[in-house]
Design a protein around this motif. Structure first.
Motif, PDB file in Angstrom:
ATOM      1  N   LEU A 163       0.836  -1.199   0.000  1.00 29.21           N
ATOM      2  CA  LEU A 163       0.000   0.000   0.000  1.00 29.21           C
ATOM      3  C   LEU A 163       0.876   1.255   0.000  1.00 29.21           C
ATOM      4  N   TYR A 164       1.940   1.230   0.807  1.00 34.23           N
ATOM      5  CA  TYR A 164       2.876   2.362   0.854  1.00 34.23           C
ATOM      6  C   TYR A 164       3.597   2.514  -0.478  1.00 34.23           C
ATOM      7  N   LYS A 165       3.872   1.352  -1.088  1.00 35.05           N
ATOM      8  CA  LYS A 165       4.535   1.348  -2.395  1.00 35.05           C
ATOM      9  C   LYS A 165       3.670   2.065  -3.429  1.00 35.05           C
ATOM     10  N   ILE A 166       2.381   1.752  -3.392  1.00 36.21           N
ATOM     11  CA  ILE A 166       1.428   2.367  -4.334  1.00 36.21           C
ATOM     12  C   ILE A 166       1.400   3.883  -4.104  1.00 36.21           C
ATOM     13  N   ILE A 167       1.309   4.272  -2.829  1.00 41.99           N
ATOM     14  CA  ILE A 167       1.296   5.702  -2.499  1.00 41.99           C
ATOM     15  C   ILE A 167       2.585   6.359  -3.009  1.00 41.99           C
ATOM     16  N   GLY A 168       3.699   5.653  -2.840  1.00 41.27           N
ATOM     17  CA  GLY A 168       4.984   6.155  -3.322  1.00 41.27           C
ATOM     18  C   GLY A 168       4.980   6.369  -4.818  1.00 41.27           C
ATOM     19  N   TRP A 169       4.417   5.383  -5.535  1.00 39.92           N
ATOM     20  CA  TRP A 169       4.344   5.482  -7.000  1.00 39.92           C
ATOM     21  C   TRP A 169       3.456   6.635  -7.430  1.00 39.92           C
ATOM     22  N   ILE A 170       2.319   6.782  -6.718  1.00 35.63           N
ATOM     23  CA  ILE A 170       1.395   7.879  -7.037  1.00 35.63           C
ATOM     24  C   ILE A 170       2.102   9.218  -6.816  1.00 35.63           C
ATOM     25  N   LEU A 171       2.741   9.339  -5.650  1.00 30.88           N
ATOM     26  CA  LEU A 171       3.465  10.575  -5.339  1.00 30.88           C
ATOM     27  C   LEU A 171       4.535  10.852  -6.387  1.00 30.88           C
ATOM     28  N   HIS A 172       5.238   9.771  -6.749  1.00 35.71           N
ATOM     29  CA  HIS A 172       6.318   9.876  -7.718  1.00 35.71           C
ATOM     30  C   HIS A 172       5.800  10.359  -9.070  1.00 35.71           C
ATOM     31  N   SER A 173       4.686   9.751  -9.531  1.00 38.70           N
ATOM     32  CA  SER A 173       4.149  10.150 -10.839  1.00 38.70           C
ATOM     33  C   SER A 173       3.565  11.555 -10.791  1.00 38.70           C
ATOM     34  N   VAL A 174       2.918  11.895  -9.665  1.00 36.98           N
ATOM     35  CA  VAL A 174       2.386  13.246  -9.519  1.00 36.98           C
ATOM     36  C   VAL A 174       3.537  14.250  -9.592  1.00 36.98           C
ATOM     37  N   PHE A 175       4.602  13.915  -8.893  1.00 31.92           N
ATOM     38  CA  PHE A 175       5.768  14.794  -8.893  1.00 31.92           C
ATOM     39  C   PHE A 175       6.342  14.935 -10.302  1.00 31.92           C
ATOM     40  N   LEU A 176       6.416  13.810 -11.010  1.00 34.12           N
ATOM     41  CA  LEU A 176       6.945  13.825 -12.380  1.00 34.12           C
ATOM     42  C   LEU A 176       6.066  14.663 -13.300  1.00 34.12           C
ATOM     43  N   VAL A 177       4.748  14.465 -13.175  1.00 29.58           N
ATOM     44  CA  VAL A 177       3.795  15.194 -14.021  1.00 29.58           C
ATOM     45  C   VAL A 177       3.892  16.691 -13.735  1.00 29.58           C
ATOM     46  N   VAL A 178       3.905  17.027 -12.447  1.00 24.93           N
ATOM     47  CA  VAL A 178       3.971  18.439 -12.055  1.00 24.93           C
ATOM     48  C   VAL A 178       5.257  19.081 -12.564  1.00 24.93           C
ATOM     49  N   SER A 179       6.374  18.371 -12.424  1.00 25.40           N
ATOM     50  CA  SER A 179       7.634  18.960 -12.887  1.00 25.40           C
ATOM     51  C   SER A 179       7.687  19.013 -14.412  1.00 25.40           C
ATOM     52  N   ALA A 180       7.031  18.034 -15.078  1.00 24.57           N
ATOM     53  CA  ALA A 180       6.971  18.043 -16.545  1.00 24.57           C
ATOM     54  C   ALA A 180       6.148  19.234 -17.019  1.00 24.57           C
ATOM     55  N   ILE A 181       5.006  19.437 -16.351  1.00 18.26           N
ATOM     56  CA  ILE A 181       4.147  20.577 -16.708  1.00 18.26           C
ATOM     57  C   ILE A 181       4.906  21.880 -16.455  1.00 18.26           C
ATOM     58  N   GLY A 182       5.582  21.929 -15.314  1.00 15.51           N
ATOM     59  CA  GLY A 182       6.356  23.125 -14.968  1.00 15.51           C
ATOM     60  C   GLY A 182       7.435  23.402 -15.997  1.00 15.51           C
ATOM     61  N   ALA A 183       8.133  22.337 -16.411  1.00 18.65           N
ATOM     62  CA  ALA A 183       9.197  22.480 -17.406  1.00 18.65           C
ATOM     63  C   ALA A 183       8.621  22.926 -18.750  1.00 18.65           C
ATOM     64  N   PHE A 184       7.463  22.315 -19.092  1.00 18.18           N
ATOM     65  CA  PHE A 184       6.810  22.649 -20.352  1.00 18.18           C
ATOM     66  C   PHE A 184       6.346  24.103 -20.354  1.00 18.18           C
ATOM     67  N   LEU A 185       5.728  24.523 -19.227  1.00 16.01           N
ATOM     68  CA  LEU A 185       5.248  25.899 -19.109  1.00 16.01           C
ATOM     69  C   LEU A 185       6.410  26.880 -19.183  1.00 16.01           C
ATOM     70  N   GLY A 186       7.492  26.512 -18.525  1.00 11.82           N
ATOM     71  CA  GLY A 186       8.693  27.350 -18.528  1.00 11.82           C
ATOM     72  C   GLY A 186       9.235  27.494 -19.940  1.00 11.82           C
ATOM     73  N   TRP A 187       9.233  26.353 -20.644  1.00 16.20           N
ATOM     74  CA  TRP A 187       9.723  26.349 -22.018  1.00 16.20           C
ATOM     75  C   TRP A 187       8.779  27.153 -22.913  1.00 16.20           C
ATOM     76  N   PHE A 188       7.458  26.968 -22.681  1.00 14.94           N
ATOM     77  CA  PHE A 188       6.415  27.634 -23.468  1.00 14.94           C
ATOM     78  C   PHE A 188       6.474  29.146 -23.279  1.00 14.94           C
ATOM     79  N   ILE A 189       6.627  29.543 -21.995  1.00 16.39           N
ATOM     80  CA  ILE A 189       6.680  30.995 -21.686  1.00 16.39           C
ATOM     81  C   ILE A 189       7.949  31.618 -22.265  1.00 16.39           C
ATOM     82  N   ALA A 190       9.023  30.844 -22.247  1.00 17.47           N
ATOM     83  CA  ALA A 190      10.294  31.361 -22.752  1.00 17.47           C
ATOM     84  C   ALA A 190      10.221  31.699 -24.242  1.00 17.47           C
ATOM     85  N   TRP A 191       9.289  30.998 -24.938  1.00 14.17           N
ATOM     86  CA  TRP A 191       9.156  31.229 -26.385  1.00 14.17           C
ATOM     87  C   TRP A 191       8.407  32.481 -26.610  1.00 14.17           C
TER      88      TRP A 191
END
Ligand SMILES: [Zn+2]
Length: 101
Positions: A73-101
């Motif tokens: 169960l903790y593993k699942i929570i870890g994976w969820i947190l991990h993917s949320v973190f990845l998605v958020v940082s991907a969106i952040g990176a994309f937005l940063g890249w998008f705004i820079a253009w």
């Protein structure tokens, strides 16, 4: 830090007995040195601050630690947190890249 002590007679806050040249009450052993009390307080605050900073530092690793947890169960929570973190940082990176253009 200086070790000179000018106050000789300090009244104990617990039992009211005067103690000479000591940080502790001669009657009940309570801490009576105001300087020492302040030092201990400062030390405690510092300790709490360090603990908090440590926690803040370790916090990004929570997802990783959970993923390695033996309980699934903790593993699942870890994976969820991990993917949320990845998605958020991907969106952040994309937005940063998008705004820079
Ligand atoms: Zn005392």
């Amino acid at each position: 830090m200086s070790v000179t002590r000018t106050s000789s007679n300090v009244k104990c806050g617990s039992c009211g007995v005067f103690t000479e040249n000591s940080d502790y009450c001669k009657n009940c052993g309570a801490l009576i040195s105001h300087k020492k009390i302040q030092e201990l307080k400062a030390e405690k605050i510092k300790q709490e601050f360090i603990e908090e900073a440590k926690y803040e530092l370790e916090n990004p690793g929570v997802a990783k630690r959970l993923m390695q947890h033996p309980f699934f169960l903790y593993k699942i929570i870890g994976w969820i947190l991990h993917s949320v973190f990845l998605v958020v940082s991907a969106i952040g990176a994309f937005l940063g890249w998008f705004i820079a253009w």
